[in-house]
Design an enzyme around this catalytic site. Structure first.
Site, PDB file in Angstrom:
ATOM      1  N   HIS A 192       1.226  -4.165   4.664  1.00  0.00           N
ATOM      2  CA  HIS A 192       0.309  -3.544   3.689  1.00  0.00           C
ATOM      3  C   HIS A 192      -1.044  -3.235   4.328  1.00  0.00           C
ATOM      4  O   HIS A 192      -1.594  -4.030   5.068  1.00  0.00           O
ATOM      5  CB  HIS A 192       0.187  -4.340   2.396  1.00  0.00           C
ATOM      6  CG  HIS A 192      -0.481  -5.677   2.494  1.00  0.00           C
ATOM      7  ND1 HIS A 192      -1.859  -5.828   2.453  1.00  0.00           N
ATOM      8  CD2 HIS A 192       0.028  -6.929   2.601  1.00  0.00           C
ATOM      9  CE1 HIS A 192      -2.150  -7.116   2.523  1.00  0.00           C
ATOM     10  NE2 HIS A 192      -1.033  -7.810   2.633  1.00  0.00           N
ATOM     11  N   ASP A 220      -4.053 -10.299   7.770  1.00  0.00           N
ATOM     12  CA  ASP A 220      -3.545  -9.951   6.436  1.00  0.00           C
ATOM     13  C   ASP A 220      -4.110  -8.599   6.029  1.00  0.00           C
ATOM     14  O   ASP A 220      -5.154  -8.537   5.419  1.00  0.00           O
ATOM     15  CB  ASP A 220      -3.936 -11.034   5.422  1.00  0.00           C
ATOM     16  CG  ASP A 220      -3.252 -10.845   4.078  1.00  0.00           C
ATOM     17  OD1 ASP A 220      -2.316 -10.039   3.988  1.00  0.00           O
ATOM     18  OD2 ASP A 220      -3.668 -11.517   3.119  1.00  0.00           O
ATOM     19  N   GLU A 279      -1.388  -4.189  -1.974  1.00  0.00           N
ATOM     20  CA  GLU A 279      -0.596  -5.414  -2.142  1.00  0.00           C
ATOM     21  C   GLU A 279      -1.452  -6.522  -2.715  1.00  0.00           C
ATOM     22  O   GLU A 279      -1.028  -7.272  -3.599  1.00  0.00           O
ATOM     23  CB  GLU A 279      -0.005  -5.858  -0.794  1.00  0.00           C
ATOM     24  CG  GLU A 279       0.983  -7.025  -0.902  1.00  0.00           C
ATOM     25  CD  GLU A 279       0.352  -8.412  -0.915  1.00  0.00           C
ATOM     26  OE1 GLU A 279       1.021  -9.362  -1.306  1.00  0.00           O
ATOM     27  OE2 GLU A 279      -0.834  -8.545  -0.563  1.00  0.00           O
ATOM     28  N   GLU A 280      -2.685  -6.640  -2.202  1.00  0.00           N
ATOM     29  CA  GLU A 280      -3.515  -7.790  -2.584  1.00  0.00           C
ATOM     30  C   GLU A 280      -3.836  -7.817  -4.071  1.00  0.00           C
ATOM     31  O   GLU A 280      -4.040  -8.873  -4.648  1.00  0.00           O
ATOM     32  CB  GLU A 280      -4.828  -7.787  -1.784  1.00  0.00           C
ATOM     33  CG  GLU A 280      -4.640  -7.967  -0.285  1.00  0.00           C
ATOM     34  CD  GLU A 280      -4.106  -9.340   0.099  1.00  0.00           C
ATOM     35  OE1 GLU A 280      -3.864 -10.167  -0.788  1.00  0.00           O
ATOM     36  OE2 GLU A 280      -3.917  -9.571   1.312  1.00  0.00           O
ATOM     37  N   ASP A 282       4.224  -9.758   6.534  1.00  0.00           N
ATOM     38  CA  ASP A 282       2.975 -10.045   5.809  1.00  0.00           C
ATOM     39  C   ASP A 282       2.652 -11.533   5.858  1.00  0.00           C
ATOM     40  O   ASP A 282       2.259 -12.131   4.865  1.00  0.00           O
ATOM     41  CB  ASP A 282       3.085  -9.554   4.359  1.00  0.00           C
ATOM     42  CG  ASP A 282       1.766  -9.712   3.604  1.00  0.00           C
ATOM     43  OD1 ASP A 282       0.706  -9.840   4.259  1.00  0.00           O
ATOM     44  OD2 ASP A 282       1.793  -9.709   2.354  1.00  0.00           O
ATOM     45  N   HIS A 329      -7.637 -14.474   3.727  1.00  0.00           N
ATOM     46  CA  HIS A 329      -8.566 -14.095   2.646  1.00  0.00           C
ATOM     47  C   HIS A 329      -9.998 -14.600   2.855  1.00  0.00           C
ATOM     48  O   HIS A 329     -10.736 -14.764   1.889  1.00  0.00           O
ATOM     49  CB  HIS A 329      -8.058 -14.572   1.270  1.00  0.00           C
ATOM     50  CG  HIS A 329      -6.769 -13.937   0.847  1.00  0.00           C
ATOM     51  ND1 HIS A 329      -6.197 -14.151  -0.386  1.00  0.00           N
ATOM     52  CD2 HIS A 329      -5.923 -13.086   1.491  1.00  0.00           C
ATOM     53  CE1 HIS A 329      -5.064 -13.469  -0.484  1.00  0.00           C
ATOM     54  NE2 HIS A 329      -4.880 -12.815   0.653  1.00  0.00           N
TER      55      HIS A 329
HETATM   56 ZN   LIG Z   1      -0.922  -9.842   2.848  1.00  0.00          ZN
END
Ligand SMILES: [Zn+2]
Length: 507
Positions: free
Chosen positions: A325, A337, A371-372, A399, A470
């Site tokens: 993603h 990510d 996606e997030e 991912d 994140h």
């Molecule tokens: Zn991800």
């Protein structure tokens, strides 16, 4: 064995429910995987391994195809392409929050790069959330043992799509609980008008044993559902302990979900250290926090999934999806990510072009959007391609970062395991030969999995991923170029194998 025992939307899992099948193999991952041998002829080695298989059933691939897989593997291990692409995505373009100008530039960039390689590129529209982070700050203004006239800073970050506090902030007493059990045991009105903190600890030991996704799965429900639960009892804001393992006072952002029938209250993740501080002080006496969050939710934005096809020579209508993603959270630059998943997928087409390989079926690289914030890009793909499920031969998503891959997760028929065995032998040269069944393989390809499309993901070493996930520390330096190449090798070999087998993968 989801140990929380709570129903919980799988979209909050980056790698979906593979957590429940997290393998001990990851714990045993070598720090540096063995290099692919260039001394031995790949074709000869493949033939030897193939003959070793005789008696266990017929290989789906010819010795020549297995030799091609070995060439792809070895070329991937030497190729700087994926890392260079990741450098551009993370350092030049930067964070790629859904709806942001950077996300859109990343769409155009990946599309242009894929066109340069000769892929057939289409941008497929998706409506995505457009949430923007504002200011975020918090200070203790009253607590037991306080020096007169002082405050203490609390490190936190808003969760998407949190609503704002008043511009001047809000001030309220903090009530801290460790888990749902303590939450449900609170007296009536205990959190009314207060700030509720869920201080549920991420299981760092579980992650260190190689079960990062399982640790994440145990914890992330507090981030996902905490605000709704707190608001239902009258809390004016909800804080959660950051979901992740590092100890550098880093807050980890992420997605949460409001309950449709209760007020939306501001929601933020505090660093693990500050969650403990708040809990400890609140146990001693009243603690008052001043909290300021000024995020905004703008109207949904038009964005795109990038679709890049390397057309099949015999069955161009049959596709093998290889994907990651493209959107990221905004605190870091989205290297692990999931810039890594996108560039490892792009590498597949780069290698096919470099080695002039044209499989029977189409290899379709997809850079998913959003996606997030709920996989809206994947939902749009499923709507647009609803009538083409039979021609989706397989789907792959990466991912879970780019640390050393020990093998492949597969979701679908049990027969996929033995079917993949010859390919696993090719990947054993880079320490990626484990084949593990899983119910799901990735949030963006979950819809395909549900439609019985065989689906796959690399089994990445998850010991360190959730330290950075994140956070502001999800940056390029967290990606080891050799490990990234190993992941690219797994994706390229698997994609080729799925796209060129005489018969499609079992389904
Ligand atoms: Zn991800």
């Amino acid at each position: 064995m989801v140990r929380s025992g709570m129903a919980f939307p799988s979209r909050f899992f980056p790698g979906a429910a593979v957590a429940v099948f997290a393998v001990a193999a990851a714990a045993a991952a070598p720090d540096r995987a063995p290099q692919a041998s260039s001394a031995q002829s790949p074709a000869r080695g493949a033939l030897d391994r193939l003959s070793a298989l005789s008696g266990e059933g017929k290989s789906a691939w010819t010795p020549e195809q297995l030799a091609t897989m070995a060439r792809l593997r070895d070329a991937a291990m030497k190729d700087p392409y994926a890392y260079n692409e990741l450098r551009h995505l993370t350092e030049n373009i930067g964070p790629r929050l859904s709806g942001s100008p950077q996300a859109q530039l990343a769409v155009e960039y990946v599309a242009a790069e894929m066109r340069t390689l000769g892929a057939e590129v289409t941008l497929e529209k998706a409506r995505v959330p457009h949430w923007v982070r504002g200011e975020e700050s918090a200070e203790l203004i009253h607590w037991p043992g306080q020096a007169p006239g002082t405050t203490q800073k609390i490190v936190l970050t808003a969760l998407g799509p949190s609503v704002a506090t008043p511009a001047e902030g809000l001030t309220a007493e903090v009530v801290a609980v460790d888990d749902w059990k303590q939450f449900h045991a609170l007296p009536p009105d205990a959190v009314k008008g207060k700030i509720l903190l869920f201080n549920h600890k991420f299981d760092k030991e579980l992650a260190a044993e190689g079960h990062g996704l399982e640790a994440y799965g145990d914890d992330v429900i507090y981030r996902a559902l905490g605000a709704g639960a707190g608001a239902a009892l009258g809390a004016v804001a909800v804080l959660v302990r950051s979901v992740g393992g590092a100890d550098f006072r880093l807050p980890h952002t992420g997605q949460m979900e409001y309950s449709p029938d209760v007020a939306r209250v501001p929601a933020a993740a505090v660093s693990a250290e500050d969650a403990d501080l708040l809990s400890d002080l609140a146990a001693q006496g009243p603690v008052t926090l001043h909290l300021t969050l000024t995020p905004r939710t703008l109207p949904d934005a038009e964005s795109d999934n990038v679709i890049a096809d390397w057309p099949g020579t015999e069955h161009p209508e049959q596709v093998v999806v290889v994907s990651g993603h493209l959107d990221s959270w905004d605190l870091g630059t989205g290297a692990i990510d999931d810039g890594a998943g996108v560039v490892a997928s792009m590498e597949a087409i780069h290698l096919l072009r470099e080695l002039d390989i044209h499989p029977r079926r189409t290899i379709r690289v997809v850079a998913w959007m959003s996606e997030e914030e709920g996989s809206q890009g994947a939902a749009a793909y499923m709507a647009d391609h609803a009538n083409e499920m039979a021609s989706h031969i397989a789907a792959i998503e990466s991912d879970l970062g780019a640390d050393h891959p020990t093998g492949i997760y597969y979701a679908g028929k049990a027969a996929l395991g033995p079917w993949l065995q010859p390919l696993a032998q090719v990947l054993s040269a880079i320490g990626a030969e484990t084949l593990t069944a899983a119910p799901e393989t990735g949030a963006d390809i979950e819809g395909l999995t549900e439609k019985a499309v065989p689906s796959f993901a690399p089994i990445q070493d998850s010991r360190f991923y959730f330290n950075y996930h994140h956070t502001a520390a999800d940056t390029l330096d967290k990606v080891n170029p050799q490990h990234l190449n190993e992941n690219a090798a797994v994706l390229a070999v698997l994609a080729y194998a799925l796209a060129d087998s005489p018969e499609p993968a079992p389904r």
